[in-house]
Enzyme design. Structure first.
Site, PDB file in Angstrom:
ATOM      1  N   GLY A   1       0.816  -1.201   0.000  1.00  0.00           N
ATOM      2  CA  GLY A   1       0.000   0.000   0.000  1.00  0.00           C
ATOM      3  C   GLY A   1       0.845   1.244   0.000  1.00  0.00           C
ATOM      4  O   GLY A   1       2.080   1.194   0.018  1.00  0.00           O
TER       5      GLY A   1
ATOM      6  N   MET B   1       3.280   9.510   2.793  1.00  0.00           N
ATOM      7  CA  MET B   1       4.584   9.867   2.235  1.00  0.00           C
ATOM      8  C   MET B   1       5.495   8.656   2.133  1.00  0.00           C
ATOM      9  O   MET B   1       6.714   8.761   2.256  1.00  0.00           O
ATOM     10  CB  MET B   1       5.259  10.935   3.103  1.00  0.00           C
ATOM     11  CG  MET B   1       5.436  10.551   4.548  1.00  0.00           C
ATOM     12  SD  MET B   1       6.270  11.846   5.481  1.00  0.00           S
ATOM     13  CE  MET B   1       6.492  11.022   7.052  1.00  0.00           C
TER      14      MET B   1
ATOM     15  N   ASP C   1      -2.016  11.752  14.650  1.00  0.00           N
ATOM     16  CA  ASP C   1      -2.762  11.332  13.452  1.00  0.00           C
ATOM     17  C   ASP C   1      -3.478  10.009  13.717  1.00  0.00           C
ATOM     18  O   ASP C   1      -3.419   9.084  12.901  1.00  0.00           O
ATOM     19  CB  ASP C   1      -1.822  11.198  12.253  1.00  0.00           C
ATOM     20  CG  ASP C   1      -2.589  11.157  10.928  1.00  0.00           C
ATOM     21  OD1 ASP C   1      -3.731  11.666  10.888  1.00  0.00           O
ATOM     22  OD2 ASP C   1      -2.061  10.606   9.945  1.00  0.00           O
TER      23      ASP C   1
ATOM     24  N   LYS D   1      -6.377   7.647  13.564  1.00  0.00           N
ATOM     25  CA  LYS D   1      -7.538   7.454  12.696  1.00  0.00           C
ATOM     26  C   LYS D   1      -7.632   5.967  12.390  1.00  0.00           C
ATOM     27  O   LYS D   1      -6.687   5.200  12.657  1.00  0.00           O
ATOM     28  CB  LYS D   1      -7.387   8.270  11.412  1.00  0.00           C
ATOM     29  CG  LYS D   1      -6.115   7.963  10.621  1.00  0.00           C
ATOM     30  CD  LYS D   1      -5.977   8.877   9.424  1.00  0.00           C
ATOM     31  CE  LYS D   1      -4.677   8.594   8.663  1.00  0.00           C
ATOM     32  NZ  LYS D   1      -4.520   9.488   7.490  1.00  0.00           N
ATOM     33  N   PRO D   2      -8.740   5.497  11.831  1.00  0.00           N
ATOM     34  CA  PRO D   2      -8.885   4.050  11.576  1.00  0.00           C
ATOM     35  C   PRO D   2      -7.796   3.470  10.683  1.00  0.00           C
ATOM     36  O   PRO D   2      -7.444   2.304  10.820  1.00  0.00           O
ATOM     37  CB  PRO D   2     -10.263   3.962  10.909  1.00  0.00           C
ATOM     38  CG  PRO D   2     -11.020   5.130  11.444  1.00  0.00           C
ATOM     39  CD  PRO D   2     -10.007   6.220  11.580  1.00  0.00           C
TER      40      PRO D   2
ATOM     41  N   ASN E   1      -4.677   4.077  10.779  1.00  0.00           N
ATOM     42  CA  ASN E   1      -3.453   3.865  11.549  1.00  0.00           C
ATOM     43  C   ASN E   1      -3.650   2.954  12.753  1.00  0.00           C
ATOM     44  O   ASN E   1      -2.785   2.872  13.615  1.00  0.00           O
ATOM     45  CB  ASN E   1      -2.882   5.210  12.009  1.00  0.00           C
ATOM     46  CG  ASN E   1      -2.348   6.028  10.846  1.00  0.00           C
ATOM     47  OD1 ASN E   1      -1.972   5.466   9.810  1.00  0.00           O
ATOM     48  ND2 ASN E   1      -2.324   7.337  10.990  1.00  0.00           N
TER      49      ASN E   1
END
Length: 541
Positions: free
Chosen positions: A39, A43, A158, A160-161, A163
């Site tokens: 994936g 960055m 950061d 979030k789902p 991560n």
């Protein structure tokens, strides 16, 4: 200025993709066999590879070559590796190696554990929303990782789902510390906020200094999404989303069960606008969820363990070794000496003072005994000496008929302390895979307003699997028009450390009248299947 960490410029994303893969394979060929691309993040590209030395599969995160020319991207990428590499926690992805390879150092990479599972974002895309028990477990495990990082002055920034990964055992693992802030200073310029707008805290949106409570807010947004299926604030413009985070009240969702509303109350506090109104630490959040706060390690942080070394001690061979050889060869003198030693030793042992019975005069009545017991004791002493010499008899008789002899003090020995045995429970000897058994110990009659101790075993658990235990109290002897509402203990999250776990709970019987009741132990396994066991008991006045 807002930098959305979820997007990459289109020209950078499309340019030299195949070249990057070929370059990575050539640069890492000596140590790793790059198998496929997994994936692309904000960055970096992530590849699945096999480490040749240890013959294990790993994940390799590589900074694209087009971005390797930007010093800011390189610094941020290496910062992620250094930050995550210092965090050793079961719910944080471990970093194995950091390096630069290839001609001219074009391949900047780090190697981390390959997580065989899927991200929470993928799960939510398929299921939209999760069960209450699943959301509690995700919150507890992710909060444990963020709390560990916060104690080391690391803020993820950061959450979030995407991560939050779920490995093949269903455990949550936090990844992507690419924009994490440490005590060494921020990597963004003043007035710049870097992150994902839908999950950013109000203080993060303002670009002011952050601490661990900002991550708790972002985790609250994730929990809101898991419970309701949507994020609390959304809009087409990122700045409009941030405005809502800062100014608009939290939308009240439509929930059905009491468990969902109880969990929402926790999430609502996580999403308070002011950091001081939220949970002040991950431990506070875990406790509010009914989970158990567990340290990441069993020992406190210390200096690296040092092994004390000393020269090997040389022990000379005793003379007995030579004599033993002679004995085995049949030297009769040594045989005779050995038998003599045994006989002499036996005689010395038999003549030890502690092996001689105490004299009769030492037998006295203990303090507080009655006169009849004293007389009986004296008669027993005289009778026991009837076969002895006359002089001995006279001496014994003199102790009972002559002048008062001084009383001998007898040390009082406290009675042994009896430890109450735990209630007896036993798991079935044979059970099918994937099935559980709940075994509850017998309950004796309880008095009104008592505290009822409940002991139960959960059998045939899969080690490392989560489960949700709960206790329900029902009244059996109800009046015809009596309204009774069952009582429940809070819904808790537990993790199976062994295949059989014993738990003890205290259930308050405050306000319950005398009568017949039933106590149900309800255990929901990792697949959501409910297992139960019931014990009936009485409450008496």
């Amino acid at each position: 200025m807002l930098v959305d960490h979820t997007t990459v410029p289109a020209d950078l994303a499309k340019k030299n993709n195949s070249l990057d893969l070929d370059t990575v394979r050539a640069a890492l060929e000596a140590d790793y066999e790059v198998l496929e691309e997994l994936g692309r993040g904000g960055m970096a590209h992530v590849y699945r590879a096999r480490e040749r030395a240890l013959d294990r599969e790993v994940a390799i995160k590589v900074l694209p070559s087009i971005m390797a020319m930007d010093a800011d991207f390189v610094d941020r990428f290496q910062h992620e590796a250094r930050t995550a590499g210092k965090l050793e926690h079961p719910n944080i992805v471990p970093i194995y190696r950091v390096g630069i390879a290839g001609v001219g150092g074009r391949v900047i990479y780090f190697v981390m554990k390959l997580l065989r599972g899927q991200s929470l974002a993928t799960v939510l895309k398929e299921r939209k929303k999760l069960e209450v028990g699943e959301v509690r477990r995700i919150l507890c495990e992710t909060a444990a990782a963020l709390g560990y990082a916060a104690k080391r002055n690391v803020v993820h920034r950061d959450i979030k789902p995407d991560n939050i990964m779920l490995d093949d055992e269903g455990r949550c693992v936090v990844t992507d510390f690419g924009i994490a802030k440490t005590s060494g200073g921020p990597l963004t310029a003043a007035g710049t906020s870097m992150g994902t707008p839908r999950y950013m805290s109000p203080e993060h949106a303002r670009g002011i200094p952050l601490d661990g409570r900002s991550d708790m807010y972002s985790l609250g947004v994730v929990a809101y999404q898991c419970l309701t299926g949507t994020t609390p604030f959304d809009a087409d413009d990122p700045f409009a989303i941030l405005y809502k985070h800062i100014n608009e009240p939290l939308p009240r969702p439509e929930l059905e069960t009491d468990d969902e509303w109880a969990l929402y109350a926790v999430i609502e506090k996580m999403l308070a606008k002011k950091p001081e109104d939220r949970f002040q630490s991950a431990d506070d959040l875990i406790a509010a969820l009914g989970g158990q706060v567990v340290a990441a390690t069993l020992v406190t942080a210390q200096l690296p363990f040092q092994v004390a070394t000393s020269p090997t001690e040389i022990i000379p061979t005793p003379r007995f070794g030579t004599q033993l050889q002679q004995l085995l060869k049949g030297d009769w003198r040594l045989w005779a000496a050995g038998i003599g030693v045994i006989l002499v030793g036996s005689g010395v042992y038999a003549s030890r003072p502690d092996k001689v019975p105490p004299p009769a005069a030492a037998v006295t009545a203990p303090p507080g005994s009655t006169g009849s017991r004293t007389a009986d004791s004296a008669r027993a002493v005289v009778g026991s000496t009837s076969g002895a010499t006359t002089g001995t008899k006279s001496a014994v008789a003199g102790t009972t008929t002559g002048a008062k002899a001084p009383a001998t003090k007898v040390a009082s020995v406290p009675p042994p302390v009896r430890t109450p045995r735990p209630p007896v429970t036993s798991c079935p000897r044979t059970m099918k895979a994937g099935t559980l058994a709940v075994v509850v110990a017998a309950i004796v009659p309880q008095k009104v307003n008592a505290k009822l101790p409940v002991t139960y075993d959960v059998c045939n658990l899969r080690v490392g699997a989560p489960f949700n235990p709960r206790i329900r109290l029902r009244k059996l002897s109800k009046g015809r028009f009596e309204r009774w509402q069952d009582r429940y203990t809070p819904d808790t999250l537990d993790i199976a450390a062994t295949s059989r776990l014993r738990r003890r709970k205290i259930v308050a019987l405050d306000g319950l009248e005398a009568g017949r009741y039933a106590l149900d132990v309800l255990v929901k396994d990792e697949k959501g299947v409910l297992w139960t066991e019931t014990k009936e008991f009485q409450i008496i006045k």
